[in-house]
Scaffold this active site. Structure first.
Site, PDB file in Angstrom:
ATOM      1  CB  THR A  89      -1.062   0.017   1.274  1.00 16.91           C
ATOM      2  OG1 THR A  89      -1.570  -1.180   1.109  1.00 16.91           O
ATOM      3  CG2 THR A  89      -2.001   1.249   1.357  1.00 16.91           C
ATOM      4  CD  GLU A 371      -4.247  -8.771   3.822  1.00 14.09           C
ATOM      5  OE1 GLU A 371      -3.323  -8.782   4.775  1.00 14.09           O
ATOM      6  OE2 GLU A 371      -3.632  -8.744   2.577  1.00 14.09           O
TER       7      GLU A 371
HETATM    8  C1  LIG Z   1       5.476 -13.366  16.544  1.00 13.42           C
HETATM    9  C2  LIG Z   1       4.233 -14.273  16.553  1.00 13.42           C
HETATM   10  C3  LIG Z   1       3.244 -13.635  15.781  1.00 13.42           C
HETATM   11  C4  LIG Z   1       2.321 -14.413  15.606  1.00 13.42           C
HETATM   12  C5  LIG Z   1       1.533 -14.320  14.280  1.00 13.42           C
HETATM   13  C6  LIG Z   1       0.364 -14.837  14.084  1.00 13.42           C
HETATM   14  C7  LIG Z   1      -0.603 -14.167  14.721  1.00 13.42           C
HETATM   15  C8  LIG Z   1      -2.116 -14.547  14.563  1.00 13.42           C
HETATM   16  C9  LIG Z   1      -3.158 -13.499  14.781  1.00 13.42           C
HETATM   17  C10 LIG Z   1      -3.221 -12.478  13.728  1.00 13.42           C
HETATM   18  C11 LIG Z   1      -3.941 -13.012  12.618  1.00 13.42           C
HETATM   19  C12 LIG Z   1      -4.790 -12.321  12.047  1.00 13.42           C
HETATM   20  C13 LIG Z   1      -4.805 -10.977  11.857  1.00 13.42           C
HETATM   21  C14 LIG Z   1      -4.148 -10.083  10.911  1.00 13.42           C
HETATM   22  C15 LIG Z   1      -3.234  -9.391  11.498  1.00 13.42           C
HETATM   23  C16 LIG Z   1      -3.054  -8.271  10.723  1.00 13.42           C
HETATM   24  C17 LIG Z   1      -2.341  -8.031   9.580  1.00 13.42           C
HETATM   25  C18 LIG Z   1      -2.833  -6.826   8.598  1.00 13.42           C
HETATM   26  C19 LIG Z   1      -1.863  -6.714   7.574  1.00 13.42           C
HETATM   27  C20 LIG Z   1      -2.282  -5.774   6.340  1.00 13.42           C
HETATM   28  C21 LIG Z   1      -1.922  -6.176   5.219  1.00 13.42           C
HETATM   29  C22 LIG Z   1      -2.360  -5.400   3.843  1.00 13.42           C
HETATM   30  O1  LIG Z   1      -3.623  -4.801   4.159  1.00 13.42           O
HETATM   31  S1  LIG Z   1      -1.553  -5.916   2.377  1.00 13.42           S
HETATM   32  C23 LIG Z   1      -2.277  -4.897   1.410  1.00 13.42           C
HETATM   33  C24 LIG Z   1      -3.934  -5.452   0.925  1.00 13.42           C
HETATM   34  N1  LIG Z   1      -4.212  -4.809  -0.244  1.00 13.42           N
HETATM   35  C25 LIG Z   1      -5.239  -5.216  -0.834  1.00 13.42           C
HETATM   36  O2  LIG Z   1      -5.814  -6.319  -0.540  1.00 13.42           O
HETATM   37  C26 LIG Z   1      -5.518  -4.902  -2.069  1.00 13.42           C
HETATM   38  C27 LIG Z   1      -7.091  -5.034  -2.152  1.00 13.42           C
HETATM   39  N2  LIG Z   1      -7.392  -4.647  -3.644  1.00 13.42           N
HETATM   40  C28 LIG Z   1      -7.404  -5.529  -4.505  1.00 13.42           C
HETATM   41  O3  LIG Z   1      -7.844  -6.770  -4.142  1.00 13.42           O
HETATM   42  C29 LIG Z   1      -7.907  -5.180  -6.062  1.00 13.42           C
HETATM   43  O4  LIG Z   1      -9.139  -4.958  -6.127  1.00 13.42           O
HETATM   44  C30 LIG Z   1      -7.178  -6.257  -7.103  1.00 13.42           C
HETATM   45  C31 LIG Z   1      -5.948  -6.662  -6.485  1.00 13.42           C
HETATM   46  C32 LIG Z   1      -8.149  -7.284  -7.050  1.00 13.42           C
HETATM   47  C33 LIG Z   1      -7.170  -5.459  -8.279  1.00 13.42           C
HETATM   48  O5  LIG Z   1      -7.906  -5.909  -9.212  1.00 13.42           O
HETATM   49  P1  LIG Z   1      -8.125  -5.505 -10.962  1.00 13.42           P
HETATM   50  O6  LIG Z   1      -6.552  -5.271 -11.008  1.00 13.42           O
HETATM   51  O7  LIG Z   1      -8.623  -4.119 -10.604  1.00 13.42           O
HETATM   52  O8  LIG Z   1      -8.665  -6.518 -11.406  1.00 13.42           O
HETATM   53  P2  LIG Z   1      -9.766  -7.426 -11.249  1.00 13.42           P
HETATM   54  O9  LIG Z   1     -10.656  -7.580 -12.590  1.00 13.42           O
HETATM   55  O10 LIG Z   1     -10.757  -6.633  -9.884  1.00 13.42           O
HETATM   56  O11 LIG Z   1      -8.957  -8.732 -10.803  1.00 13.42           O
HETATM   57  C34 LIG Z   1      -8.355  -9.310 -11.749  1.00 13.42           C
HETATM   58  C35 LIG Z   1      -8.590 -10.909 -11.941  1.00 13.42           C
HETATM   59  O12 LIG Z   1      -7.954 -11.002 -10.598  1.00 13.42           O
HETATM   60  C36 LIG Z   1      -8.789 -12.190  -9.837  1.00 13.42           C
HETATM   61  N3  LIG Z   1      -8.211 -11.631  -8.468  1.00 13.42           N
HETATM   62  C37 LIG Z   1      -8.192 -10.616  -7.861  1.00 13.42           C
HETATM   63  N4  LIG Z   1      -7.745 -10.669  -6.622  1.00 13.42           N
HETATM   64  C38 LIG Z   1      -7.487 -12.074  -6.472  1.00 13.42           C
HETATM   65  C39 LIG Z   1      -6.572 -12.931  -5.396  1.00 13.42           C
HETATM   66  N5  LIG Z   1      -6.530 -12.518  -4.350  1.00 13.42           N
HETATM   67  N6  LIG Z   1      -6.680 -14.031  -5.824  1.00 13.42           N
HETATM   68  C40 LIG Z   1      -6.931 -14.875  -6.942  1.00 13.42           C
HETATM   69  N7  LIG Z   1      -7.574 -13.925  -7.946  1.00 13.42           N
HETATM   70  C41 LIG Z   1      -7.874 -12.871  -7.569  1.00 13.42           C
HETATM   71  C42 LIG Z   1     -10.155 -11.496 -10.138  1.00 13.42           C
HETATM   72  O13 LIG Z   1     -11.110 -12.259  -9.578  1.00 13.42           O
HETATM   73  C43 LIG Z   1     -10.006 -11.092 -11.610  1.00 13.42           C
HETATM   74  O14 LIG Z   1     -10.096 -12.475 -12.274  1.00 13.42           O
HETATM   75  P3  LIG Z   1     -10.762 -12.611 -13.593  1.00 13.42           P
HETATM   76  O15 LIG Z   1     -11.096 -13.914 -13.767  1.00 13.42           O
HETATM   77  O16 LIG Z   1      -9.874 -12.114 -14.492  1.00 13.42           O
HETATM   78  O17 LIG Z   1     -12.125 -11.679 -13.535  1.00 13.42           O
HETATM   79  C1  LIG Z   2      -4.377  -1.438  10.620  1.00 10.54           C
HETATM   80  C2  LIG Z   2      -3.940  -1.447   9.268  1.00 10.54           C
HETATM   81  C3  LIG Z   2      -2.755  -2.192   8.733  1.00 10.54           C
HETATM   82  C4  LIG Z   2      -2.195  -2.252   7.410  1.00 10.54           C
HETATM   83  N1  LIG Z   2      -1.188  -3.174   7.346  1.00 10.54           N
HETATM   84  C5  LIG Z   2      -0.774  -3.068   5.823  1.00 10.54           C
HETATM   85  C6  LIG Z   2       0.379  -3.735   5.530  1.00 10.54           C
HETATM   86  O1  LIG Z   2       1.203  -4.367   6.405  1.00 10.54           O
HETATM   87  N2  LIG Z   2       0.700  -3.640   4.322  1.00 10.54           N
HETATM   88  C7  LIG Z   2       0.208  -3.076   3.183  1.00 10.54           C
HETATM   89  O2  LIG Z   2       0.675  -2.973   2.088  1.00 10.54           O
HETATM   90  N3  LIG Z   2      -0.695  -2.300   3.595  1.00 10.54           N
HETATM   91  C8  LIG Z   2      -1.340  -2.244   4.994  1.00 10.54           C
HETATM   92  N4  LIG Z   2      -2.479  -1.660   5.046  1.00 10.54           N
HETATM   93  C9  LIG Z   2      -3.263  -0.836   4.128  1.00 10.54           C
HETATM   94  C10 LIG Z   2      -4.703  -1.413   3.786  1.00 10.54           C
HETATM   95  O3  LIG Z   2      -4.115  -2.684   2.801  1.00 10.54           O
HETATM   96  C11 LIG Z   2      -5.222  -0.385   2.877  1.00 10.54           C
HETATM   97  O4  LIG Z   2      -5.764   0.589   3.733  1.00 10.54           O
HETATM   98  C12 LIG Z   2      -6.647  -0.949   2.129  1.00 10.54           C
HETATM   99  O5  LIG Z   2      -6.117  -1.685   0.944  1.00 10.54           O
HETATM  100  C13 LIG Z   2      -7.467   0.013   1.464  1.00 10.54           C
HETATM  101  O6  LIG Z   2      -6.854   1.145   0.680  1.00 10.54           O
HETATM  102  P1  LIG Z   2      -6.643   2.368   1.018  1.00 10.54           P
HETATM  103  O7  LIG Z   2      -6.544   2.789   2.519  1.00 10.54           O
HETATM  104  O8  LIG Z   2      -5.822   3.138   0.058  1.00 10.54           O
HETATM  105  O9  LIG Z   2      -8.138   3.006   0.662  1.00 10.54           O
HETATM  106  P2  LIG Z   2      -8.471   3.391  -0.918  1.00 10.54           P
HETATM  107  O10 LIG Z   2      -8.114   2.145  -1.725  1.00 10.54           O
HETATM  108  O11 LIG Z   2      -8.138   4.713  -1.162  1.00 10.54           O
HETATM  109  O12 LIG Z   2     -10.052   3.246  -0.491  1.00 10.54           O
HETATM  110  C14 LIG Z   2     -10.774   4.345   0.099  1.00 10.54           C
HETATM  111  C15 LIG Z   2     -12.300   4.215   0.042  1.00 10.54           C
HETATM  112  O13 LIG Z   2     -12.646   4.265  -1.301  1.00 10.54           O
HETATM  113  C16 LIG Z   2     -13.570   3.336  -1.812  1.00 10.54           C
HETATM  114  N5  LIG Z   2     -13.178   2.698  -2.952  1.00 10.54           N
HETATM  115  C17 LIG Z   2     -11.952   2.343  -3.379  1.00 10.54           C
HETATM  116  N6  LIG Z   2     -11.746   1.633  -4.409  1.00 10.54           N
HETATM  117  C18 LIG Z   2     -13.011   1.206  -4.725  1.00 10.54           C
HETATM  118  C19 LIG Z   2     -13.635   0.441  -5.836  1.00 10.54           C
HETATM  119  N7  LIG Z   2     -12.969  -0.042  -6.878  1.00 10.54           N
HETATM  120  N8  LIG Z   2     -15.157   0.592  -5.829  1.00 10.54           N
HETATM  121  C20 LIG Z   2     -15.853   1.154  -4.865  1.00 10.54           C
HETATM  122  N9  LIG Z   2     -15.211   1.730  -3.723  1.00 10.54           N
HETATM  123  C21 LIG Z   2     -13.817   2.003  -3.991  1.00 10.54           C
HETATM  124  C22 LIG Z   2     -13.998   2.331  -0.355  1.00 10.54           C
HETATM  125  O14 LIG Z   2     -15.021   2.991   0.140  1.00 10.54           O
HETATM  126  C23 LIG Z   2     -12.538   2.562   0.319  1.00 10.54           C
HETATM  127  O15 LIG Z   2     -12.864   2.645   1.879  1.00 10.54           O
HETATM  128  C24 LIG Z   2      -2.810  -1.552   6.594  1.00 10.54           C
HETATM  129  C25 LIG Z   2      -3.999  -0.896   6.865  1.00 10.54           C
HETATM  130  C26 LIG Z   2      -4.494  -0.698   8.101  1.00 10.54           C
HETATM  131  C27 LIG Z   2      -5.772   0.107   8.315  1.00 10.54           C
END
Ligand SMILES: CCCCCCCCCC/C=C\CCCCCCC/C=C/C(=O)SCCNC(=O)CCNC(=O)[C@H](O)C(C)(C)COP(=O)(O)OP(=O)(O)OC[C@H]1O[C@@H](n2cnc3c(N)ncnc32)[C@H](O)[C@@H]1OP(=O)(O)O
Ligand SMILES: Cc1cc2nc3c(=O)[nH]c(=O)nc-3n(C[C@H](O)[C@H](O)[C@H](O)COP(=O)(O)OP(=O)(O)OC[C@H]3O[C@@H](n4cnc5c(N)ncnc54)[C@H](O)[C@@H]3O)c2cc1C
Length: 616
Positions: A89, A371
């Site tokens: 991100t 996520e």
């Molecule tokens: C030391 C000891 C520690 C102990 C450790 C254990 C502890 C356990 C307790 C804790 C457990 C859990 C708590 C969690 C802890 C907190 C962690 C938080 C960390 C956070 C990390 C992050 O946030 S990472 C960043 C996350 N970001 C995202 O998720 C991005 C979201 N955006 C998307 O997913 C996008 O929309 C996308 C990537 C899908 C973009 O899509 P786009 O390019 O627009 O195209 P689409 O048409 O939408 O998709 C294309 C095709 O791909 C398919 N697809 C999309 N995503 C996936 C996927 N993930 N897998 C498979 N396929 C996917 C989609 O369906 C489309 O397919 P098609 O057939 O072409 O239609």
């Molecule tokens: C506690 C915490 C831990 C995190 N840890 C990590 C990490 O370890 N690594 C990492 O890479 N990221 C991490 N993130 C980031 C997290 O993955 C992003 O915040 C998340 O993917 C949302 O992206 P954004 O915040 O940029 O919101 P944006 O993508 O800007 O979206 C903002 C709002 O716009 C709207 N929106 C956006 N896209 C669309 C769409 N296609 N259609 C309709 N509405 C839409 C939704 O309402 C969304 O809430 C963390 C976030 C938090 C809060």
């Protein structure tokens, strides 16, 4: 707070290593066991700065790197010799990954990648542990060869010196600031300027850049999203845990707290005797159980798919992606809603920090965002449902978790209403399929009228997210029904235990029915009498489950240290613990607070003097 969290996180990491040695190196099936030991969560109430290292950094190295790259980086990461995070991100982009601005330009002359975050908005922003804890990261960037974009790629990047922990040249790294909660996680920012890494620092299990700069595309680009799928599966389990903790606290408090006689002249009852209190508390206990079972199912599916992907069999990825999205969204939404409802059910004391419900909420709530933001993931599932509906229209088989869609699509009308569990479950599934059909008609009409697919998805977004939500309800309720009614180990359960489980199933199905009554009535005719009968059954099953509420939450087996709540302590001495916590407040160290002489007294005196003057 940060150093305390790191200290506890290191203790947890040591525990994890010992588990890994027992289970299997880095196996995904240890995490639920680890989370079963909630000490990880409780000991680090401000969040675990090593979670992303364990959950994403080490796994990305194992699943996205070649065996050689695992040997070079992954083994050291698994052994916690280096600590990393997952830096995807950016300040300007989180959801739309194709919009990420960080870039990696291949320099074939030196066989290196030059990494840059060209603008402020390109800075990595949010990665857990990035601010202070990590010395490495997986850096996600747009790959360029001869200035031609090739899509996203992952790079192993060292950001701090392993000895001094000083940021390396070209690295600008720090903490992003205070959050609503999880303030022990040091989420950070990262800027890179002309930062060079060797070619072999690009994770190349699925896509490669050869020394001469030729690019070998991944057979399935979505496999690069796999690290996110794993955490979505973990979130489903973790947030069901948070809800279970809050339900335990509120249940125990509700059988200690007495308030408001139900009959005039009678003594004040435990507040859990009030039907409305039962309706606030008991459904949340059941929801925690329902999601824990669904998350366990999903975890098994993840493990099977991960093994298949390792064998280059990507066939199960789409179904796992859909279910991981659905469950991550449903558990994070419902647990966040449920924890707040449970806090309110504890009256004023629920608002005290000593009750810990606020902190549990602050730990659970961000799962609606990280996520993959929930509404975005619902849209993902909505798109997948559209594709599957096209398959239905073409008479093709669907993935197992969507088989009910095919079955319902063949029904010309809903059968005679009986109100049985099967009837209630089928009603939710039938409403889901009706919503899918309507969404498809809107979406298809837009595409037929020459709208692009992405525009059609946007303008059909409300119907797509509704269909996705009902698909989630259908999957979760179906899974619970199977576990209670058709489980192979059902005969091993005592009749009493089976009866409690069946009461929980009854409550879950009726509760979901009433929550989506509007969606259901769109497609199924149900009379007022039939609805009233369900209302009576709801009141009846709450009464039936009331005597079991404490036992069910005791079965979650959270000890007092984990709950960390004066309201939910096992011995029930709530008032003593609330008072003990109050007396520990710093303001109670002195009888007269410092601000009296400095501020309050002059303020009151000035007002008194002004009053006298105005009388003269
Ligand atoms: C030391 C000891 C520690 C102990 C450790 C254990 C502890 C356990 C307790 C804790 C457990 C859990 C708590 C969690 C802890 C907190 C962690 C938080 C960390 C956070 C990390 C992050 O946030 S990472 C960043 C996350 N970001 C995202 O998720 C991005 C979201 N955006 C998307 O997913 C996008 O929309 C996308 C990537 C899908 C973009 O899509 P786009 O390019 O627009 O195209 P689409 O048409 O939408 O998709 C294309 C095709 O791909 C398919 N697809 C999309 N995503 C996936 C996927 N993930 N897998 C498979 N396929 C996917 C989609 O369906 C489309 O397919 P098609 O057939 O072409 O239609
Ligand atoms: C506690 C915490 C831990 C995190 N840890 C990590 C990490 O370890 N690594 C990492 O890479 N990221 C991490 N993130 C980031 C997290 O993955 C992003 O915040 C998340 O993917 C949302 O992206 P954004 O915040 O940029 O919101 P944006 O993508 O800007 O979206 C903002 C709002 O716009 C709207 N929106 C956006 N896209 C669309 C769409 N296609 N259609 C309709 N509405 C839409 C939704 O309402 C969304 O809430 C963390 C976030 C938090 C809060």
């Amino acid at each position: 707070m940060a150093s305390m969290s790191v200290k506890h996180a290191i203790a947890a990491a040591k525990k994890l290593r010992s588990l890994q040695e027992r289970f299997n190196p880095g196996g995904s099936d240890i995490y639920p066991a680890l989370m079963g030991d909630e000490a990880i969560t409780a000991l680090i109430p401000s969040g675990n700065p090593l979670s992303v290292h364990i959950l994403m950094f080490t796994r990305a190295l194992r699943e996205q790197g070649t065996d050689e790259q695992y040997e070079k980086f992954g083994r050291r990461a698994d052994n916690n010799e280096i600590i990393g995070t997952f830096a995807q991100t950016e300040l300007g982009h989180g959801t739309y990954l194709r919009g990420l601005e960080a870039r990696a330009d291949y320099d074939r002359g030196t066989e290196e990648f030059v990494l840059n975050t060209p603008k402020l908005s390109s800075y990595k922003w949010w990665p857990g542990g990035l601010g202070q804890t990590c010395n490495y990261c997986i850096f996600v960037a747009q790959l360029y060869i001869d200035n031609e974009a090739k899509g996203m790629a992952m790079f192993v990047v060292q950001i701090r010196d392993e000895e001094t922990h000083m940021p390396l040249p070209g690295v600008h790294v720090g903490e992003i600031g205070k959050k609503m909660g999880l303030n022990g996680v040091n989420n950070g920012f990262l800027g890179l300027k002309d930062y060079r890494v060797p070619r072999l620092n690009m994770l190349m299990r699925h896509q490669q850049v050869l020394p001469d700069g030729r690019f070998v595309k991944s057979p399935v680009s979505q496999v690069s999203y796999f690290p996110m799928v794993f955490v979505r599966c973990m979130v489903a389990r973790q947030n069901s845990n948070y809800l279970a903790q809050a339900a335990t606290i509120a249940t125990r408090y509700s059988v200690i707290r007495r308030q408001s006689p139900i009959e005039e002249g009678q003594p004040e009852p435990k507040i859990l005797e009030h039907l409305t209190q039962q309706m606030k508390v008991i459904p949340e206990i059941v929801t925690a159980v329902v999601y824990r079972l669904a998350a366990a199912n999903l975890q098994n599916m993840y493990n099977e798919t991960a093994e298949a992907v390792y064998r280059k069999d990507f066939s199960r990825l789409p179904e796992l992606h859909a279910l991981a999205c659905i469950l991550k969204v449903a558990t994070s939404y419902d647990s966040t809603y449920g924890i707040e409802r449970l806090r309110q059910a504890c009256g004023g004391h629920g608002y005290l920090t000593a009750g810990n419900l606020g902190n549990i909420f602050a730990m659970a709530a961000p799962a609606c965002t990280y996520e993959g933001e929930n509404s975005v993931l619902y849209l993902q599932v909505g798109k997948i449902l559209m594709k599957n509906w096209s398959q239905v229209l073409a008479g093709r088989e669907l993935m197992p978790s969507m088989a009910y869609i095919s079955e319902c699509s063949k029904m010309t009308s809903f059968p005679q209403w009986t109100g049985s569990w099967e009837c209630l479950l089928k009603a939710i599934q039938y409403a889901c399929v009706g919503s899918i059909r309507l969404a498809f008609q809107s979406y298809n009409a837009r595409v037929q009228s020459a709208q692009s697919q992405t525009a059609a998805v946007n303008y059909s977004g409300l119907e797509l997210t509704k269909a996705a939500e009902l698909h989630g309800r259908s999957y979760v309720a179906g899974n619970f029904y199977q576990q209670i009614v058709n489980s192979p180990n059902k005969h091993q359960r005592s009749p009493q235990f089976q009866k409690v489980l069946e009461n929980m199933l009854e409550l879950h199905l009726i509760q979901i029915f009433f929550r989506h009554l509007g969606d259901i009535l769109r497609f199924i005719r149900i009379t007022e009498d039939e609805i009233s009968a369900l209302q009576r059954r709801l009141e009846e099953v709450l009464k039936e489950l009331r005597p079991d509420a404490v036992a069910i939450t005791d079965a979650f087996d959270f000890n007092d240290k984990i709950l960390s709540s004066a309201l939910g302590c096992y011995d029930g001495n709530v008032y003593e613990r609330l008072f003990e916590a109050a007396l520990k407040h710093p303001l109670n160290r002195k009888s007269v607070p410092d601000f009296f002489e400095a501020h309050l007294k002059p303020f009151m005196k000035e007002n008194a003097d002004n009053a006298k003057k105005s009388k003269l």
